[in-house]
Motif scaffolding. Sequence first.
Motif, PDB file in Angstrom:
ATOM      1  N   SER A   1       0.678  -1.463  -0.283  1.00 49.29           N
ATOM      2  CA  SER A   1       0.583   0.016   0.242  1.00 49.29           C
ATOM      3  C   SER A   1       1.256   1.468   0.052  1.00 49.29           C
TER       4      SER A   1
ATOM      5  N   ALA B   1     -13.070   1.054  10.863  1.00 49.26           N
ATOM      6  CA  ALA B   1     -13.105   1.551   9.853  1.00 49.26           C
ATOM      7  C   ALA B   1     -13.612   3.035  10.070  1.00 49.26           C
TER       8      ALA B   1
ATOM      9  N   VAL C   1     -10.245   4.699   8.919  1.00 45.90           N
ATOM     10  CA  VAL C   1      -9.995   4.691   7.214  1.00 45.90           C
ATOM     11  C   VAL C   1     -10.475   5.769   6.526  1.00 45.90           C
TER      12      VAL C   1
ATOM     13  N   TRP D   1     -10.608  -7.270   5.652  1.00 48.97           N
ATOM     14  CA  TRP D   1     -11.057  -5.857   5.248  1.00 48.97           C
ATOM     15  C   TRP D   1      -9.897  -5.123   4.756  1.00 48.97           C
TER      16      TRP D   1
ATOM     17  N   ALA E   1      -9.734  -3.435   0.836  1.00 54.68           N
ATOM     18  CA  ALA E   1      -9.595  -2.568   0.086  1.00 54.68           C
ATOM     19  C   ALA E   1      -7.564  -1.950  -0.196  1.00 54.68           C
TER      20      ALA E   1
ATOM     21  N   LEU F   1      -7.852  -3.288  -4.108  1.00 52.71           N
ATOM     22  CA  LEU F   1      -8.953  -2.616  -5.001  1.00 52.71           C
ATOM     23  C   LEU F   1      -8.015  -1.878  -5.346  1.00 52.71           C
ATOM     24  N   ALA F   2      -7.474  -0.973  -4.760  1.00 55.36           N
ATOM     25  CA  ALA F   2      -6.783   0.245  -5.142  1.00 55.36           C
ATOM     26  C   ALA F   2      -5.706  -0.039  -6.163  1.00 55.36           C
TER      27      ALA F   2
ATOM     28  N   VAL G   1      -7.027   6.171  -0.755  1.00 54.13           N
ATOM     29  CA  VAL G   1      -6.818   4.678  -0.062  1.00 54.13           C
ATOM     30  C   VAL G   1      -6.279   4.012   0.458  1.00 54.13           C
TER      31      VAL G   1
ATOM     32  N   VAL H   1      -5.325   3.008   4.990  1.00 57.50           N
ATOM     33  CA  VAL H   1      -6.290   1.962   5.703  1.00 57.50           C
ATOM     34  C   VAL H   1      -4.361   1.339   5.891  1.00 57.50           C
TER      35      VAL H   1
END
Length: 313
Positions: free
Chosen positions: A48, A102, A105, A178, A182, A185-186, A227, A231
């Motif tokens: 990330s 959550a 984020v 989770w 996320a 996908l990013a 994102v 995260v």
Amino acid sequence: MDRRVAALALVLLAASAAYLLWGIGGNWRFVLGLRAGKLAGMLVVGASIGVATILFQTVSQNRILTPAIMGFDALYVLLQTALVAALGVTGFAMLPVGTKFAAEVAVMALAAMALFGLLLGRGAQDVARMILTGVILGILFRSLAGFLARVMDPNAFAIVQAESFASFSRIDGALLPWAAGAAALAVLAAFRLSSRLDVMALGRPVAVSLGLRYEAMTFATLALVAVLVSVSTALVGPVTFFGLIVSGLAHSLIASARHALLLPAAALIGGAILVIGQLVFERVLGLQSALSVVVEFVGGLFFLWLLLKGRIR
């Protein structure tokens, strides 16, 4: 697949296998499960931060900047400080982990998107104004967190201090599905935009002349950065200079401006650095939480080296 990227993948695979199997014994099922959770968390964070840094440097046209300059770490510290001040030590400890993750984020991502949308709405060419605003907001968040810390109980302040530094050994396995979902996908979205990112890296005038919708592409890229950084920060805590190390190594090893190579290289290098570093500190040195300190120290030295070498771009 490019040979250099394939070699990095093999290095990461070997490091992951060593981290999982080194010194395993006794109740190996339990140990393997525990190590697998930490390994997955490090891979998520490394990929990330690595991909987010490459994306941010492409938008800013500057290899010495990282997303941390936008104040993500300061906002995270302010959130932790405000929660401890409002709920107390007991209330903070009783917060549901998933809900807290959550919320962190969501707050960081929405704050970043609001900043990007507000300042880029009149033209993505003024990225410098956006970066300067992020720096100022970061200073504001740190000041507010410092004010709250001064008026709280010493025990509560100790909790804030513990939450304000990154730790790769306390990754909560319940959050991994989770966070990994996320982040995946990013990262996949960033890979699909590789060719457009190559055009964006040429600069706004050239990119626009080649037909790229520069404003929309800038906003989409920064959304992915928001994102990914949100995260990773919510998962392990703020890491300022790690992305600078990863991006520098990726550019040096790949020696290409193609994002189809840079992005996977950054993801693999980020994961490999964290896995190898944690392996050394846990298995060889017997330490638990020194990796983040060393990463920040080395990253700071690398930042100074870039300044002295005049490689600001």
